[in-house]
Enzyme design. Structure first.
Site, PDB file in Angstrom:
ATOM      1  N   SER A 115     -50.326  32.322   8.459  1.00  0.00           N
ATOM      2  CA  SER A 115     -51.749  32.066   8.246  1.00  0.00           C
ATOM      3  C   SER A 115     -52.528  33.331   7.929  1.00  0.00           C
ATOM      4  O   SER A 115     -53.455  33.315   7.116  1.00  0.00           O
ATOM      5  CB  SER A 115     -52.359  31.399   9.484  1.00  0.00           C
ATOM      6  OG  SER A 115     -51.773  30.146   9.718  1.00  0.00           O
ATOM      7  N   GLU A 160     -52.175  36.505  22.494  1.00  0.00           N
ATOM      8  CA  GLU A 160     -52.955  37.570  21.860  1.00  0.00           C
ATOM      9  C   GLU A 160     -53.236  38.738  22.799  1.00  0.00           C
ATOM     10  O   GLU A 160     -53.208  39.908  22.375  1.00  0.00           O
ATOM     11  CB  GLU A 160     -54.288  37.006  21.328  1.00  0.00           C
ATOM     12  CG  GLU A 160     -54.156  36.136  20.095  1.00  0.00           C
ATOM     13  CD  GLU A 160     -53.790  34.702  20.410  1.00  0.00           C
ATOM     14  OE1 GLU A 160     -53.643  33.914  19.463  1.00  0.00           O
ATOM     15  OE2 GLU A 160     -53.660  34.370  21.616  1.00  0.00           O
ATOM     16  N   HIS A 164     -60.086  34.878   8.895  1.00  0.00           N
ATOM     17  CA  HIS A 164     -60.882  33.687   9.207  1.00  0.00           C
ATOM     18  C   HIS A 164     -62.211  34.061   9.855  1.00  0.00           C
ATOM     19  O   HIS A 164     -62.697  33.404  10.764  1.00  0.00           O
ATOM     20  CB  HIS A 164     -60.104  32.736  10.126  1.00  0.00           C
ATOM     21  CG  HIS A 164     -58.796  32.267   9.571  1.00  0.00           C
ATOM     22  ND1 HIS A 164     -57.721  33.102   9.385  1.00  0.00           N
ATOM     23  CD2 HIS A 164     -58.393  31.041   9.149  1.00  0.00           C
ATOM     24  CE1 HIS A 164     -56.703  32.425   8.887  1.00  0.00           C
ATOM     25  NE2 HIS A 164     -57.084  31.168   8.729  1.00  0.00           N
ATOM     26  N   ARG A 218     -60.808  33.616   4.877  1.00  0.00           N
ATOM     27  CA  ARG A 218     -59.634  32.765   4.954  1.00  0.00           C
ATOM     28  C   ARG A 218     -59.211  32.235   3.589  1.00  0.00           C
ATOM     29  O   ARG A 218     -58.061  32.292   3.210  1.00  0.00           O
ATOM     30  CB  ARG A 218     -59.918  31.574   5.870  1.00  0.00           C
ATOM     31  CG  ARG A 218     -58.792  30.551   5.889  1.00  0.00           C
ATOM     32  CD  ARG A 218     -59.247  29.220   6.455  1.00  0.00           C
ATOM     33  NE  ARG A 218     -58.154  28.259   6.477  1.00  0.00           N
ATOM     34  CZ  ARG A 218     -58.289  26.985   6.122  1.00  0.00           C
ATOM     35  NH1 ARG A 218     -59.461  26.529   5.715  1.00  0.00           N
ATOM     36  NH2 ARG A 218     -57.258  26.172   6.166  1.00  0.00           N
TER      37      ARG A 218
END
Length: 339
Positions: free
Chosen positions: A48, A69, A120, A178
């Site tokens: 992604s 994360e 994003h 994104r």
């Protein structure tokens, strides 16, 4: 200049056909050839965020930590302590919120050489809802001591930012989009320096200060206002939010006396606040307004619809410029008594 990366030929002039993240992934692969100390990290989002391109080319220099994360940034800090240059890529909302403590304490506190590519950003993933919208990340990251914050205008500027970040000491946060955000720049033939803004259009009536995807919209608004309203509109691309280019801001205050900031972010703590701080410290007066999300969470929908809703597109910027031009304020040239 074309580059061959894992079977893909990329030419910078094809940037309008690639996302910011795809260009970032390609550039990181090129830099990996030159810098053996570069390593990549992902929290199960390599595909992604496009850092998967680096993973394919340098599997021995890549770590996928899984959906963790906070651990990822702790690991990156440890790698940086050994002399490596970790490039960590995840969605902006996860970096700035879920792993904020680790970035602040493990990385910024020690001023470690970790580069964060946050994809994003803003409302780029608006259809996924509030959990995936990053409209506070600039405010959070610029508040951390030792952190450098960059918001490129498009894919070409993303490439230049990533290249500059490799040579720049300390932690760097690069916020990108994104999808297929349209490009402003046509080629790489312009000077990019961290901490130095770019005046992309001259003007004397009002200054629009933009960052990220709003740079193109601001330029288009300025062209329309010149043709239809007879306005001379200066447009400044402030790609580096921290350290911010104080000189360019104060020059705009002095020469245009009207400023409008536009950002795909909350108006609290982001570009607009950073610019307002500079103006307030100077003691000079001007007509000033901020365009962005006004103390609210973003709606859910297509990014283009939200740009229009929050007046981040050219039409919205034109509306705000006209409003500022209608404001009255004292325009004397002697500001010594105002300080």
């Amino acid at each position: 200049m074309s580059k061959k990366v894992t079977g893909t030929t990329w030419n910078v002039y094809d940037a309008n056909k690639l996302t910011q993240a795809e260009i970032y992934g390609q550039v990181l692969c090129d830099l990996g050839d030159e810098h053996s100390e570069i390593v990549g990290l992902s929290a199960d989002l390599a595909k992604s965020t496009k850092i998967g391109l680096f993973q394919e080319k340098f599997p021995e220099r890549f770590v996928n930590v899984g959906i963790a994360e906070q651990n990822m940034f702790g690991i990156a800090a440890g790698m940086a302590k050994t002399g490596l240059k970790p490039f960590v890529s995840t969605m902006a909302v996860f970096a700035s919120l879920r792993a904020a403590e680790q970035i602040r304490t493990d990385i910024c506190y020690q001023k470690l050489n970790v580069k964060i590519i946050a994809t994003h950003g803003g409302v780029a993933f608006a259809s996924a809802g509030t959990t995936h919208q990053a409209t506070e990340d600039i405010a959070i990251m610029r508040s951390f001591a030792n952190m450098t914050v960059i918001v490129p205008a498009d894919g070409i500027e993303t490439a230049k930012a990533v290249k500059a970040a490799v040579k720049y000491p300390g932690p760097v946060y690069i916020r990108i989009g994104r999808g297929f955000e349209p490009s402003y720049y046509k080629d790489e033939n312009y000077d990019f320096q961290i901490g130095k803004s770019i005046e992309i259009r001259q003007g004397t009536d009002i200054t629009i200060i933009a960052t990220g995807i709003t740079v193109l919209q601001a330029a288009e608004a300025a062209d329309f206002l010149a043709e239809n309203d007879g306005l001379s509109v200066r447009v400044i691309n402030i790609h580096t939010i921290k350290p911010i280019d104080k000189e360019a801001i104060l020059k705009a205050v002095t020469e245009t006396r009207r400023l409008l900031t536009v950002e795909e972010h909350s108006t609290i703590g982001g570009l607009g606040t950073a610019v307002a701080d500079v103006i307030a410290e100077s003691g000079k007066g001007c007509a000033f307004s901020k365009v962005g999300l006004q103390d609210e969470f973003a709606e859910i929908g297509y990014p283009e619809d939200l740009y229009a809703h929050y007046k981040l597109n050219a039409d919205g910027i034109i509306e705000n410029v006209r409003e500022i031009m209608g404001k009255d304020f004292e325009e004397d040239d002697n500001w010594e008594d105002e300080y």
